[in-house]
Design a protein around this motif. Structure first.
Motif, mmCIF file in Angstrom:
data_model
loop_
_atom_site.group_PDB
_atom_site.id
_atom_site.type_symbol
_atom_site.label_atom_id
_atom_site.label_comp_id
_atom_site.label_asym_id
_atom_site.label_seq_id
_atom_site.Cartn_x
_atom_site.Cartn_y
_atom_site.Cartn_z
ATOM 1 N N ASP A 148 0.442 -1.186 0.154
ATOM 2 C CA ASP A 148 0.233 -0.305 -0.396
ATOM 3 C C ASP A 148 1.440 1.473 0.217
ATOM 4 N N MET A 149 0.350 2.616 0.215
ATOM 5 C CA MET A 149 1.515 3.389 0.193
ATOM 6 C C MET A 149 2.259 3.453 1.383
ATOM 7 N N SER A 152 0.445 4.603 4.871
ATOM 8 C CA SER A 152 -0.292 3.650 5.392
ATOM 9 C C SER A 152 0.343 2.480 6.169
ATOM 10 N N SER A 155 1.966 3.289 9.632
ATOM 11 C CA SER A 155 1.011 3.623 10.395
ATOM 12 C C SER A 155 1.078 2.804 11.371
ATOM 13 N N ILE A 159 2.514 4.339 15.107
ATOM 14 C CA ILE A 159 1.228 4.099 16.445
ATOM 15 C C ILE A 159 2.036 3.175 17.802
ATOM 16 N N LEU B 26 -3.484 7.765 4.980
ATOM 17 C CA LEU B 26 -4.243 7.328 6.737
ATOM 18 C C LEU B 26 -3.983 5.601 6.175
ATOM 19 N N GLY B 27 -2.892 5.526 7.061
ATOM 20 C CA GLY B 27 -3.413 3.858 7.482
ATOM 21 C C GLY B 27 -4.534 3.500 8.985
ATOM 22 N N SER B 28 -3.405 3.233 9.735
ATOM 23 C CA SER B 28 -4.297 3.317 10.781
ATOM 24 C C SER B 28 -4.803 4.254 11.638
ATOM 25 N N MET B 96 -4.122 -2.462 8.722
ATOM 26 C CA MET B 96 -3.475 -3.197 7.217
ATOM 27 C C MET B 96 -2.178 -4.192 7.071
ATOM 28 N N ASP B 135 -9.033 -2.498 5.364
ATOM 29 C CA ASP B 135 -7.363 -3.129 4.923
ATOM 30 C C ASP B 135 -6.285 -2.315 4.438
ATOM 31 N N TYR B 136 -6.910 -0.751 3.594
ATOM 32 C CA TYR B 136 -6.168 -0.494 2.695
ATOM 33 C C TYR B 136 -5.862 1.329 3.272
ATOM 34 N N GLY B 137 -5.216 1.672 2.837
ATOM 35 C CA GLY B 137 -4.485 3.039 2.983
ATOM 36 C C GLY B 137 -5.612 4.167 2.943
ATOM 37 N N ARG B 138 -5.870 5.459 2.851
ATOM 38 C CA ARG B 138 -6.075 6.351 1.451
ATOM 39 C C ARG B 138 -6.327 7.881 2.495
ATOM 40 N N ALA B 153 -7.673 5.894 -2.499
ATOM 41 C CA ALA B 153 -6.711 5.076 -2.324
ATOM 42 C C ALA B 153 -6.263 3.696 -3.620
ATOM 43 N N VAL B 154 -5.102 3.259 -3.448
ATOM 44 C CA VAL B 154 -4.562 2.662 -4.216
ATOM 45 C C VAL B 154 -5.329 1.325 -5.229
#
Lengths: 204, 161
Positions: A148-149, A152, A155, A159, B26-28, B96, B135-138, B153-154
């Motif tokens: 993914d990115m 993301s 993170s 965290i 943005l992930g979690s 993620m 389950d994906y990043g934004r 998102a990807v």
């Protein structure tokens, strides 16, 4: 000494982490060379403390497509480890393991298991170096993979670090295999208690 | 076209039309928009953790949903926005990595979203749109001019909520 957060790491502790990183990198390149049956070297890794907010800028920018391989730790040391690299590097690594030459950026099941295996080897190598220096027994989970990115995926370790401070501890390591350059970041996230244990065991 | 204001991780900011406000990947973490339709002013929080009271080291207030929202509200009120006219949009809180066990780590996205809902309820601010979990990043961008919240998102179509 007891450490309140990662923000309080001293120079001596930093050096110890650098040493763990170097031994880990050495182990990892030996293991990879054996597996691939060709010489893979790893440059001397750089230990870095990075502001959490800047973590996602490291691997090609927040929206760069990356691969993250995450392993959770249990036993005397608890926490997680992540190996992250650009998807281009991931492609080259998978190609090396499988013995193929493709630029297709879709990762199929075989590519994925190749990357998981690499993740196992690399994180295992670092874990052994910590075990060796501290005598602690560390149990690791199976590797989990995500594409993914950068922001993301990062993170997740961010965290975990965020629970302890405002900085993340990471080791920048790059592999050299002939002309193919594979650049990856190894991120070690022992929980605070485990971090204390490592530091005091090293006599710092 | 206005400026684009960027919000990082554990960060917050405010913005007025015609500018837009964006956070990348943005992930979690959870992204919360507070928006006043009348003045076309808004604020964005990109929080990493649900609750500052559960963490010893909690100096960076934008890192947490509770203290971050408190600060964002204060900033908007300083700009003359009334709390009673605010609505919220929420995005992020993805898982993620899919662990088989429901561990502390894999549940953090959900807990961030829950904390956002609870906190906003406490302030009597209603959530009018949400794109959370999965389950994906934004990458998310809010336009106070139109009130639209763009989600990218990807490998997925762009959506507006």
């Amino acid at each position: 000494m007891t450490i309140e957060s990662y923000n309080d790491i001293t120079d001596t502790q930093y050096d110890a982490l650098q040493e763990i990183g170097s031994i880990g990198a050495g182990n990892a390149s030996t293991a990879l060379s054996n597996m691939l049956n060709k010489k893979v070297t790893m440059s001397r890794p750089k230990v870095m403390m990075v502001d959490l907010a800047k973590l996602s800028d490291l691997i090609g920018g927040p929206e760069e497509p990356i691969v993250g391989i995450l392993i959770t730790l249990d036993g005397s040391i608890k926490g997680m480890m992540m190996f992250a690299m650009t998807q281009a590097s991931g492609r080259r690594l998978a190609n090396l393991v499988i013995g193929q030459d493709t630029e297709n950026m879709r990762f199929n099941d075989i590519d994925k298991s190749a990357l998981k295996e690499i993740g196992n080897i690399i994180t295992g190598a670092y874990m052994n170096s910590i075990s060796m220096m501290t005598g602690f027994n560390i149990i690791s989970s199976v590797p989990h993979l995500a594409f993914d990115m950068a922001a993301s995926i990062l993170s997740v370790p961010a965290i975990e670090f965020g629970k302890m401070g405002d900085k993340a501890l990471l080791i920048d390591s790059s592999f050299d295999e002939a002309a193919d350059d594979i650049d990856g970041y190894f991120i070690m996230i022992p929980d605070l208690e485990s971090y204390d244990k490592i530091i005091s065991k090293l006599g710092l | 076209m206005g400026k684009r204001i960027r919000v990082g991780m554990a960060d917050l900011n405010i913005c007025s039309a015609p500018d837009s406000i964006i956070t990348l990947g943005l992930g979690s973490c959870v992204g919360i928009i507070l928006y006043d339709r009348v003045s076309k002013k808004c604020g964005m929080l990109h929080a990493m953790l649900p609750d500052s009271t559960k963490i010893r080291n909690n100096g960076l207030r934008a890192k947490f949903v509770d203290t971050g929202l408190e600060d964002l509200l204060a900033m908007l009120e300083k700009e003359g926005v009334r709390r009673s006219s605010l609505v919220a949009k929420v995005a992020g809180g993805a898982t993620m990595f899919n662990f088989s066990s429901s561990s502390e780590i894999s549940g953090i996205g959900d807990r961030n979203v829950d904390a956002a809902r609870e906190c906003l309820k406490k302030y009597n601010i209603s959530i009018i749109a949400e794109d959370t979990g999965k389950d994906y990043g934004r990458t998310v961008e809010f336009y106070p001019e139109t009130g639209k919240f763009e989600i990218r998102a990807v490998g997925r179509d762009v959506t507006f909520i």
